[in-house]
Scaffold this motif. Structure first.
Motif, mmCIF file in Angstrom:
data_model
loop_
_atom_site.group_PDB
_atom_site.id
_atom_site.type_symbol
_atom_site.label_atom_id
_atom_site.label_comp_id
_atom_site.label_asym_id
_atom_site.label_seq_id
_atom_site.Cartn_x
_atom_site.Cartn_y
_atom_site.Cartn_z
ATOM 1 N N ASN A 76 0.782 -1.118 -0.021
ATOM 2 C CA ASN A 76 -0.125 0.044 -0.143
ATOM 3 C C ASN A 76 0.962 1.227 0.011
ATOM 4 O O ASN A 76 0.431 2.566 0.216
ATOM 5 N N ALA A 77 2.053 1.166 -0.208
ATOM 6 C CA ALA A 77 2.894 2.443 -0.167
ATOM 7 C C ALA A 77 2.917 3.066 -1.632
ATOM 8 O O ALA A 77 2.455 2.441 -2.509
ATOM 9 N N ARG A 78 3.192 4.187 -1.528
ATOM 10 C CA ARG A 78 3.169 4.970 -2.915
ATOM 11 C C ARG A 78 4.480 5.749 -2.934
ATOM 12 O O ARG A 78 4.962 6.504 -1.907
ATOM 13 N N MET A 80 6.610 9.136 -3.158
ATOM 14 C CA MET A 80 6.064 10.271 -2.921
ATOM 15 C C MET A 80 6.733 11.582 -3.567
ATOM 16 O O MET A 80 6.127 12.602 -4.137
ATOM 17 N N SER A 87 5.835 6.473 0.886
ATOM 18 C CA SER A 87 4.972 6.738 2.178
ATOM 19 C C SER A 87 3.910 5.343 2.079
ATOM 20 O O SER A 87 3.502 4.858 1.207
ATOM 21 N N VAL A 88 3.462 5.253 3.306
ATOM 22 C CA VAL A 88 2.231 4.230 3.523
ATOM 23 C C VAL A 88 1.360 5.224 4.555
ATOM 24 O O VAL A 88 1.649 6.131 5.174
ATOM 25 N N PRO A 89 -0.094 4.810 4.354
ATOM 26 C CA PRO A 89 -1.149 5.467 5.036
ATOM 27 C C PRO A 89 -0.947 5.185 6.413
ATOM 28 O O PRO A 89 -0.473 4.312 7.017
ATOM 29 N N ALA A 90 -1.114 6.362 7.480
ATOM 30 C CA ALA A 90 -1.091 6.373 8.751
ATOM 31 C C ALA A 90 -2.356 6.069 9.496
ATOM 32 O O ALA A 90 -2.557 5.966 10.661
ATOM 33 N N ASN A 91 -3.511 6.030 8.630
ATOM 34 C CA ASN A 91 -4.908 5.947 8.978
ATOM 35 C C ASN A 91 -5.458 6.990 10.007
ATOM 36 O O ASN A 91 -6.056 6.750 10.946
ATOM 37 N N HIS A 94 -4.847 13.062 7.102
ATOM 38 C CA HIS A 94 -3.904 13.165 6.036
ATOM 39 C C HIS A 94 -2.663 12.672 6.293
ATOM 40 O O HIS A 94 -1.744 12.687 5.292
ATOM 41 N N TRP A 96 0.888 10.366 6.959
ATOM 42 C CA TRP A 96 1.558 9.157 5.978
ATOM 43 C C TRP A 96 2.765 8.751 6.869
ATOM 44 O O TRP A 96 3.361 9.499 7.514
ATOM 45 N N TYR A 98 6.546 6.838 6.474
ATOM 46 C CA TYR A 98 7.558 7.055 5.467
ATOM 47 C C TYR A 98 8.406 5.532 5.249
ATOM 48 O O TYR A 98 8.301 4.877 6.142
#
Length: 349
Positions: A76-78, A80, A87-91, A94, A96, A98
């Motif tokens: 699920n990383a993207r 940046m 980055s990966v979602p930190a839920n 907004h 994220w 690293y």
């Protein structure tokens, strides 16, 4: 005064007709703004006086291949940005987390082999002069950001590893810092050539009550590189104002910042710094940009308390002040307090 004249007077200790203002919105607050106003531009709606220009992004054909460094990152990383940070979602809203592409690096030659982006490509900066001229024609004060040094470095190496390597593997850290500094020097020079009214630089090196590192560590690794970036712009525009951002308590290095050429301090967090002491010691050397706490009065105060805070900061710090929240406005800031901030600037500024 035009917007440009107003901010220029504020950051050079002149007497503007009123105090300029700025604020940044997180996505949640931006959605609220759009619902409340029907506008898509907080800067236009609230009459903010400054605008920014910057380098164009890399085209796909020129984008480095970071696959070797990110092959094991979570699904699920993207990616940046152009330096290969991911980055990966930190839920949580907004935010994220690293993924650090140089987290395994140990040797300087690994840094030399890294697929660094090319900031010098003509298409990335050839339009800067026209962009600045158009904004000047509309009366705006124009700024340009040359980039982070420390923050980009730790986002490549890893936060904890960066501090560890400063002590046990300094040559590795120096190699990363040096490459990023060279890029920032190029950006700073081109922004100055394009005619921006102020150079923006900065790194978050402060915590709530102290620096993230010993001052001597900062002076060894970051101060001389910061000086080089400023010098690159001042080789073109000798008197260009230089804005430096760091959250937190950076009181131990403010004299150093002035020494290398910083003239505008941001965000001046009142929760972390003694505003009265700053004005007393540095009011004739620094302008202040920010000062309205986003940990205190903006999320937790009443609209009346926001207005009183704005009035107090103007009375204490102006001239030499651009008012703004000390960070982007987070989701816990009531809409009424945002409106109160801008109303108070107009009423007391």
């Amino acid at each position: 005064m035009t917007s440009r004249e107003r901010v220029l007077h504020a950051v050079t200790h002149g007497e503007p007709d009123r105090v300029p203002k700025e604020a940044g919105f997180t996505p949640f607050i931006m959605e609220r703004f759009q619902r409340e106003t029907g506008s898509d531009s907080p800067a236009d709606y609230f009459g903010m006086e400054s605008r920014s220009v910057g380098f164009a992004p890399l085209r796909e054909a020129n984008f480095p291949d970071f696959s070797e460094y990110l092959s094991d990152m979570p699904p699920n990383a993207r990616l940046m940005g152009e330096y290969g940070t991911a980055s990966v979602p930190a839920n949580f809203h907004h935010f994220w987390g690293y993924v650090f592409p140089l987290r395994k690096a140990q040797m300087v030659d690994e840094i030399e082999r890294y697929p660094w982006p090319d900031v010098t490509l003509d298409y990335r900066h050839h339009a800067l002069e026209a962009q600045v001229a158009n904004l000047h024609e509309d009366g705006y004060f124009v700024t340009g950001f040359a980039g982070h040094i420390f923050e980009t470095s730790w986002q490549l190496i890893g936060f904890e590893k960066m501090f560890e390597d400063m002590l046990v593997n300094p040559l590795l850290v120096e190699a990363v810092l040096e490459r990023i500094t060279e890029d920032n020097c190029f950006r700073a020079r081109r922004l100055a050539e394009a005619g921006v009214d102020m150079l923006r630089i900065g790194d978050d090196v402060g915590m709530e009550d102290r620096l993230m590192m010993h001052p001597e560590m900062w002076r060894r690794h970051l101060k001389p590189r910061l000086a080089r970036v400023i010098a690159a712009a001042r080789d073109v525009q000798p008197d260009i104002p230089v804005w430096y951002h760091s959250d937190g308590d950076i009181s131990l290095i403010i004299d150093d910042l002035i020494e290398v050429g910083v003239t505008v301090l941001n965000p001046v967090q009142p929760e972390c710094l003694d505003i009265y002491e700053l004005k007393h010691r540095y009011g004739d050397q620094l302008a202040f940009w920010g000062t309205i706490g986003t940990q205190t009065v903006m999320p937790f105060g009443t609209p009346q308390e926001v207005k009183r805070t704005v009035k107090r900061m103007i009375e204490l710090l102006a001239p030499g002040l651009v008012l703004g929240p000390t960070h982007v406005l987070e989701p816990d800031v009531p809409w009424e307090n945002i409106v109160a901030f801008f109303e108070a600037v107009e009423e007391y500024g």
